[in-house]
Scaffold this active site. Structure first.
Site, PDB file in Angstrom:
ATOM      1  N   ARG A  56       0.852  -1.184   0.000  1.00  0.00           N
ATOM      2  CA  ARG A  56       0.000   0.000   0.000  1.00  0.00           C
ATOM      3  C   ARG A  56       0.890   1.238   0.000  1.00  0.00           C
ATOM      4  NH1 ARG A  56      -1.579  -3.751   3.782  1.00  0.00           N
ATOM      5  NH2 ARG A  56      -3.664  -4.639   3.542  1.00  0.00           N
ATOM      6  N   LYS A  92       5.851  15.727   9.821  1.00  0.00           N
ATOM      7  CA  LYS A  92       5.995  15.195  11.180  1.00  0.00           C
ATOM      8  C   LYS A  92       5.500  13.754  11.260  1.00  0.00           C
ATOM      9  CE  LYS A  92       5.309  19.752  13.305  1.00  0.00           C
ATOM     10  NZ  LYS A  92       4.445  20.549  14.198  1.00  0.00           N
ATOM     11  N   HIS A 138      -3.696   2.985  -5.190  1.00  0.00           N
ATOM     12  CA  HIS A 138      -4.081   1.590  -4.969  1.00  0.00           C
ATOM     13  C   HIS A 138      -4.091   0.775  -6.261  1.00  0.00           C
ATOM     14  CE1 HIS A 138      -4.751   0.357  -0.939  1.00  0.00           C
ATOM     15  NE2 HIS A 138      -5.710  -0.496  -1.243  1.00  0.00           N
ATOM     16  N   ARG A 197      -1.021  -1.528  -6.724  1.00  0.00           N
ATOM     17  CA  ARG A 197      -1.086  -2.734  -5.881  1.00  0.00           C
ATOM     18  C   ARG A 197      -1.977  -3.777  -6.551  1.00  0.00           C
ATOM     19  NH1 ARG A 197      -1.147  -4.470  -0.439  1.00  0.00           N
ATOM     20  NH2 ARG A 197      -3.119  -5.249   0.376  1.00  0.00           N
ATOM     21  N   HIS A 225      -2.443  -9.622   3.094  1.00  0.00           N
ATOM     22  CA  HIS A 225      -3.826  -9.852   3.486  1.00  0.00           C
ATOM     23  C   HIS A 225      -3.900 -11.126   4.314  1.00  0.00           C
ATOM     24  CE1 HIS A 225      -5.991  -7.188   0.347  1.00  0.00           C
ATOM     25  NE2 HIS A 225      -6.154  -6.691   1.549  1.00  0.00           N
ATOM     26  N   TYR A 273      -8.438 -11.654  -8.566  1.00  0.00           N
ATOM     27  CA  TYR A 273      -7.872 -12.962  -8.872  1.00  0.00           C
ATOM     28  C   TYR A 273      -8.886 -13.833  -9.600  1.00  0.00           C
ATOM     29  CZ  TYR A 273      -5.490 -17.434  -8.210  1.00  0.00           C
ATOM     30  OH  TYR A 273      -4.872 -18.647  -8.427  1.00  0.00           O
TER      31      TYR A 273
END
Length: 382
Positions: A209, A242, A326, A329, A352, A363
């Site tokens: 991610r 930060k 995303h 990925r 996952h 998939y």
């Protein structure tokens, strides 16, 4: 009931009651300005109301749903990140707004929850989050013995019917290899987006991610072992300059991933660029992260998403998909599925626990498409 005179000229009325949990005598009080017969009647009524409230709060069978829900929410927020709190707050409010404020938790049956689901006029995603939230609230109530079983577990969400549009949505969640190549080429073609190109390509090969990628530190990179530790994500709630590394999204997200030749090249290049920036810039902020801007600040998600959309708009044939961090990925997931990598191996790489809805959907979609090539192969044989 008895009365005590106060120094300020007012009167304090008292009444005793027996606590149902401890069986000890306790007292409640109310202060009024007068001691007239009428004032005594008012005091008596208020004292009885207070006693009833105290007894109800002490009794698990009389506990209100809203009180237990808010008690759970206060407890649960302590165990999750601020980003998760923000994501769940809307669903929690949605539930609280629906249920009657006076309903006892023992009276919330599976039928009541099913009616909530059936009546809900909201997107499917919000309904799913609300159902999960109800499961957690009633699990909490069971654990604390307010109720004996969780009625939310028996309530059902309507079965989602997959349409052609749904299948198209799955396709839009990842890039075909040609689309990826075209987009990366455009990003690499401009010096001001080269760092973003390196990040995008890395995610398309690694499957991490973006929050995990920008939280990678130099000590996570085990070059000699050809591995990288993905052990957290960046907490941006205090600002990127930060930003601190915090725990990963889930326990399964805590992982060590093998690196390909190209991933090593990318990491080496970005680290070299960082060292160069550090040597020539007085404003360089050394935070230890790898994927950073020329000033050493972790690359920002919003800026990254905007840059890839602008790069896409410059293509001769722009990609007709919603581009965000995303998608890289998801692109790895589709590529590995096309190359017959088992789902379990893909799941382990991307972090996952048991597939995840999007990973499994991509998939399944890719492998289903691959089945169509069987006939082509058989036909060529004849």
């Amino acid at each position: 009931m008895w009365i005590e005179d106060l120094a300020n000229g007012k009167y304090k009325y008292f009444e005793r009651y027996r606590d149902p949990l401890t069986e000890k005598l306790k007292k409640v009080s109310v202060t009024l300005d007068k001691k007239t017969p009428r004032a005594q009647k008012v005091a008596q009524a208020e004292l009885l109301e207070k006693i009833e409230s105290k007894i109800n709060n002490s009794s698990t069978s009389n506990a209100k749903f809203i009180d237990i829900a808010e008690e759970w929410w206060s407890f649960y927020k302590k165990s999750i990140k601020q980003s998760s709190i923000s994501a769940l707050q809307s669903s929690f409010n949605f539930i609280i707004d629906y249920f009657d404020k006076e309903i006892k938790i023992s009276n919330v049956t599976s039928k009541v929850i099913q009616k909530f689901i059936n009546d809900a006029d909201c997107p499917r995603s919000k309904l799913e989050r609300s159902k999960s939230t109800l499961n957690l609230i009633f699990d909490y109530a069971v654990d604390l013995e307010y109720i004996e079983y969780n009625p939310a577990r028996k309530a059902k969400l309507p079965k989602k019917i997959q349409t052609v549009k749904d299948l198209e949505k799955i396709q839009n969640k990842y890039l075909e290899q040609k689309e990826l190549k075209d987009l990366l080429s455009e990003l690499y073609s401009r010096p001001n987006t080269r760092r973003l190109a390196l990040l995008a390509e890395f995610m398309s090969l690694n499957g991490c991610r973006m929050g995990e990628a920008i939280a990678l530190k130099k000590e996570n990179y085990k070059r000699s072992e050809r591995k990288i530790d993905i052990h957290g994500t960046l907490d941006k709630t205090v600002g990127y300059s930060k930003g601190v590394k915090t725990t990963p999204k889930t326990a399964s997200s805590f992982r060590t991933v093998d690196l390909s030749d190209r991933e090593i090249e990318i990491l080496d290049e970005i680290i070299e660029q960082n060292n160069l920036s550090k040597s020539v810039r007085n404003d360089y902020n050394e935070m230890g992260y790898i994927f950073v801007s020329k000033r050493g600040i972790p690359l920002q998600t919003n800026s990254f998403n905007l840059a890839i959309k602008r790069a896409n708009s410059r293509l001769k044939s722009p990609i007709n998909k919603n581009l965000s961090s995303h998608i890289f990925r998801h692109t790895l997931i589709s590529y590995l599925a096309e190359n017959n990598v088992p789902l379990k191996a893909i799941v382990d790489r991307v972090g996952h626990k048991d597939g995840g809805k999007t990973t499994t959907a991509i998939y399944t979609h890719v492998t289903e498409n691959m089945k169509s090539s069987i006939i082509d192969i058989l036909n060529k044989k004849n």
